[in-house]
Every structure is written in structure tokens, then in C-alpha cells.
Scaffold this active site. Structure first.
Site, mmCIF file in Angstrom:
data_model
loop_
_atom_site.group_PDB
_atom_site.id
_atom_site.type_symbol
_atom_site.label_atom_id
_atom_site.label_comp_id
_atom_site.label_asym_id
_atom_site.label_seq_id
_atom_site.Cartn_x
_atom_site.Cartn_y
_atom_site.Cartn_z
ATOM 1 N N ASN A 46 -4.976 -6.510 9.869
ATOM 2 C CA ASN A 46 -5.965 -7.391 9.227
ATOM 3 C C ASN A 46 -5.305 -8.179 8.116
ATOM 4 O OD1 ASN A 46 -8.167 -6.690 10.792
ATOM 5 N ND2 ASN A 46 -8.942 -5.165 9.363
ATOM 6 N N PRO A 68 -5.568 -0.687 11.505
ATOM 7 C CA PRO A 68 -4.831 -1.935 11.360
ATOM 8 C C PRO A 68 -3.749 -1.862 10.283
ATOM 9 C CG PRO A 68 -6.937 -2.110 10.234
ATOM 10 C CD PRO A 68 -6.891 -0.743 10.868
ATOM 11 N N ASP A 76 2.454 -6.667 2.610
ATOM 12 C CA ASP A 76 1.241 -5.941 3.011
ATOM 13 C C ASP A 76 1.632 -4.654 3.739
ATOM 14 O OD1 ASP A 76 -1.399 -5.261 3.259
ATOM 15 O OD2 ASP A 76 -1.877 -6.757 4.790
ATOM 16 N N HIS A 128 0.850 -1.187 0.000
ATOM 17 C CA HIS A 128 0.000 0.000 0.000
ATOM 18 C C HIS A 128 0.888 1.241 0.000
ATOM 19 C CE1 HIS A 128 -3.719 -2.270 1.095
ATOM 20 N NE2 HIS A 128 -2.834 -3.063 1.682
#
Length: 488
Positions: free
Chosen positions: A344, A385, A371, A80
């Protein structure tokens, strides 16, 4: 032309002393041998790569690796960058600098930005802006449903595999099985991979209410989840106090939330595999965290393998790959301060963690993906999260898998470079003639302490703060053949 010598060459199939000749943004030649001087390596290169040297003479730059490990740059299937629209968390420059410092030459970016990336045009714009910085290559995923509305999928028709090899709804799942089925059918026609954030939506909402309750309990004592984590580690004995009964109540709500999310992942993983089979689609299951979900992937892979040779299966495009994150490999969510580390899917039990490690060992799990999810300090304090993971991924995985679990360095290279390259159809991930000259210099033996204040990423939240890791990225070569080094 560039010659990197006095190196230990490492990829999934070799670990040997040698040198690499780079030319025209590609690996031109791989030389095996103990070359410690420029003259020695040049003679070997001229002998092995006579076609290159017989042409018009070129200026040669020599790079002495000083005995460091030279490997294919890592490829992150799940990151991300928070761009566009969330530059307070991360921007292209900070993210690309973090990726370089972590040894990543290629990254697949998730679409949960502001606005949501739901068009080919916006995806290409982000990829072009990243390319202009001449650092890591990025592939921007496009959302499965337009603007995450859960229903509209017509935009998939305009996508092309070359520029958008992956679509994803990451951050959530597609609630409607019917919509997911049609989306996977459209993706299958294009040869596009559907990356699944497998999480039953109704259960995820239920789990969120328990997390919210835990945060409210902590807030009643003018504290954040991070304050509680510090107190639990006895690092903060200041004025802030919270009764043990309140800590236990917060923990109980977190445990309930995590158990619900475990069920949510297992249910949705089974569902998405079944839909993909029906749609004849390639899927990639994101951030697998539970023993149940990895068993579902294992069964699906065995069924695909057992059906080979059948006429119907030969025509099928249905394939399944999956990823595991470093934090799910190395952290346990049922003890210590890690109970209070929100992500998550959540950090799971030791049984789950060992199941994930075994899945990497036996090939059920295909890749390690970060992630990387940077947040502001305020957002983390409020329970957002996710962690920043690009700059610690190699070292943490090397520490857990190579140092503690006896994985070979070649296997780790396979999981972080060769396998993701294969999934994406890229000529990367190996030290092989004709492959892209995306390379990373590593010191597998260097020990260092994680200090998030030194991260290139804007996101400073990591559960690894203060931990001593073994293995460090020392530099990276991109296809422009420019070496970027990082200080110890």
C-alpha cells in the site's frame, strides 16, 4: 581523529577523488586530491586543517577506502521498525542492523506499532533505546490522533519539534477533514511536519474487500498469494495446481482493488494539500505512487513558488514535500508476478512509474524513502501489504535511476541524503566541514544477487528476490567514527 583516504568523494554537488578528516563526531576537513598513502594525506591534512593539528596532538587512525565511493549516509524519511509490540516482524536490533547494511544513518519511524506511539514519552523512550545501540539515529513519529482513534489530537500540544519533527497516521489516513485541519493547525504552531498517508478511508475499505476476494479464490486451491506468484513465474511446477480461469479471476479482483486505491490516493492527496494550505502547515506526502497525485504535488509547489513576494505568502508556513519509494520506481503492478505483490499504495502502471521518475528528475519529488515494512512469512502469505526495503534501496535505485535512467550519482545522493536532511533540519547529508560524520562506503559498480535469506531484517519478503542489482553498500561510519563493514 580519523582520516579516510584514497576515496571518491560523493555528495549532491561533487564527485572527486579525495579524503575526509573526522574529529569529534564531525567532518573536520574535506581534502580533494588523489591521496593513496598515509603520509601524503597526512601532509595535506596538516596543511589544510592546521587549526586541528596545532592543538594537542591526537592519535590518528587511517582508513584506506581502496578507491570506493565515500558519501553521506542515507536518510530514510519513512520506515517501520515494528517496535514496540511486533517483534515477531522486526525488533530494534534487527532493524538497526538492516539500516546499517543499507547505508542508512538516520531514519524516521512510523507510529503504527503496538501500542500506537501517541505520546512524547514513548517516542523519546524508543529513540533512547535505539541510541543506546550506537548505530543509526532514529526519529520516532507520533500519531496524529491518539491511538489512531481518528478524533483525539490534544497530545500534539505536548510535542516538541526537536525530538518529534514529524507526526503521521501512517498505515491509514485521518478520515475526518475537520480533525485533520485542527491537527495541522496545532502542528503548524510547533513547526512540526505532518506526514500524510494519503488514502481515502472509505475507498480503502472497498479495495480491501476485492483483495480479500482474490485471496479467497487462491485459498480454495490450498495456495497463498506467494505460491501463485511462483507458479506465475514457472518456478514452482510441483503438486499445487490452479486453473487459469481462477488465476484470471484473482487478477481481476486485484486490478479492481488497485484501481480503487489509485482513486483513493488521488482524492486524499488533493484533500490533504488543501487542508495544509488552510492550516498554514508543512506537509510531507508519503509514498506517492500515481501520476495524478504527483501532478497535484507539482501544482501545489508551482502555486507556492508563484505566490512568493506576496505579503500573505511571506508569512505562510505552508510547504509541501513528497517521497517516492524504490519499489514504485522500479516495479510495475500490471504485469508478471508483480501483480501478486501486495503493498500500500499498490504497484502502479508503467505510465505512473515514468511520471514518478520524471518528478524526481525535475524536483517535484524531493526524496526517496523505503517504506520498509517487514512481515512474517505467515502474514505475507495471508496478504499483508509491504516489503522489506532497507537493504536493497540504494542498489535498486542505483540500478533503475543511474544505470537505466541516466541520473547522476550526485542526484541520487541528493535524493537519499541531502534533501531529507534539509526537510528534517539536520546538519547531515553533505560532505562538508561541521556536518555529522555519518558516512557510507559504496561500490557503485558491484553486481550482486538479492537473497533475502541473508537480510539482517527479520522480514524476508521482497519482490526483488533473485534479481541482479548494480551498486552495493560496503560499510558505514556512524558519529562514533566506527566503521562497520559488510562482506560481499
Amino acid at each position: 581523529m580519523k582520516i579516510i583516504y584514497n576515496a571518491i568523494l560523493l555528495d549532491e554537488s561533487m564527485r572527486t577523488r579525495g579524503a575526509i578528516v573526522l574529529d569529534k563526531k564531525k567532518i573536520a576537513c574535506v581534502l580533494k586530491g588523489n591521496f593513496k598513502t598515509e603520509s601524503a594525506v597526512l601532509n595535506a591534512a596538516k596543511s589544510a586543517c592546521d587549526k586541528i593539528f596545532s592543538k594537542t596532538p591526537k592519535q590518528i587512525e587511517f582508513v584506506n577506502a581502496n578507491g570506493l565511493t565515500l558519501a553521506p549516509a542515507f536518510i530514510d524519511m519513512h520506515s517501520h521498525f515494528r517496535y514496540p509490540g511486533q517483534t515477531q516482524k522486526e525488533d530494534l536490533q534487527s532493524a538497526l542492523n538492516a539500516a546499517a547494511a543499507g547505508g542508512f544513518g538516520t531514519l524516521v519511524l512510523m507510529p503504527n506499532t503496538n501500542p500506537v506511539v501517541s505520546s512524547k514519552e514513548l517516542a523519546i523512550k524508543i529513540e533512547s533505546e535505539a541510541a543506546a545501540q550506537k548505530k543509526s539515529q532514529v526519529f520516532q513519529t507520533v500519531s496524529i490522533t491518539k491511538d489512531f482513534d481518528g478524533a483525539t489530537i490534544s497530545h500534539i500540544d505536548s510535542l516538541e519539534k526537536k525530538s518529534t519533527p514529524v507526526i503521521s497516521e501512517d498505515g491509514r489516513d485521518v478520515e475526518s477533514a475537520a480533525v485533520m485541519l485542527e491537527a495541522m493547525r496545532l502542528a503548524a504552531k510547533k513547526g512540526i511536519i505532518v506526514a500524510c498517508h494519503s488514502e481515502d478511508c472509505a475507498l480503502a475499505i472497498k479495495a480491501k474487500s476485492y483483495r480479500k476476494k482474490a485471496l479467497e479464490i487462491i485459498a480454495n486451491y490450498d495456495m497463498s498469494i506467494q505460491d501463485l506468484s511462483q507458479i506465475f513465474e514457472k518456478k514452482n511446477q510441483g503438486s499445487k495446481k490452479i486453473p487459469k480461469v481462477a488465476i484470471n479471476e484473482a487478477k481481476e479482483n486485484i486490478f479492481i482493488a488497485n484501481s480503487i486505491l489509485e482513486l483513493a490516493e488521488d482524492i486524499a492527496t488533493e484533500r490533504n494539500i488543501a487542508i495544509a494550505k488552510k492550516a498554514n502547515c508543512r506537509i510531507h506526502v508519503c509514498h506517492v505512487s500515481t501520476k495524478g497525485s504527483i501532478e497535484a504535488v507539482r501544482r501545489a509547489k508551482k502555486n507556492i513558488a508563484n505566490s512568493k513576494g506576496n505579503v500573505a505568502s511571506e508569512k505562510s508556513q505552508f510547504q509541501i514535500t513528497c517521497e517516492i519509494t524504490p519499489h514504485h520506481l522500479g516495479l510495475i503492478g500490471t504485469r508478471g508476478k508483480e501483480i501478486f505483490e501486495f503493498v500500500n499504495p499498490p504497484l502502479q502502471s508503467e505510465e505512473d512509474r515514468l511520471a514518478l521518475i520524471q518528478a524526481l528528475r525535475d524536483g517535484t519529488a524531493d526524496v526517496i524513502a523505503t517504506d520498509h515494512a517487514p512481515h512474517t512469512a505467515c502474514d505475507k502469505a495471508a496478504g499483508a501489504p509491504g516489503f522489506s526495503g532497507l537493504e536493497t534501496a540504494y542498489a535498486f535505485c542505483h540500478t533503475i535511476l543511474v544505470e537505466k535512467e541516466n541520473f547522476s550519482e550526485q542526484k541520487l545522493s541528493q535524493l537519499m541524503s541531502a534533501n531529507p536532511a534539509r526537510i528534517l533540519g539536520l546538519k547531515k547529508g553533505l560532505l562538508k566541514e561541521g556536518y555529522d560524520a555519518d558516512l557510507v562506503l559504496l561500490d557503485p559498480q558491484e553486481k550482486w544477487k538479492v537473497r533475502s535469506a541473508e537480510f539482517f531484517s527479520k522480514g524476508k519478503s521482497t519482490p526483488l528476490e533473485g534479481k541482479i542489482l548494480t551498486g552495493r553498500v560496503k560499510g558505514i561510519f556512524f558519529k562514533d567514527l566506527c566503521l562497520r563493514q559488510f562482506p560481499s
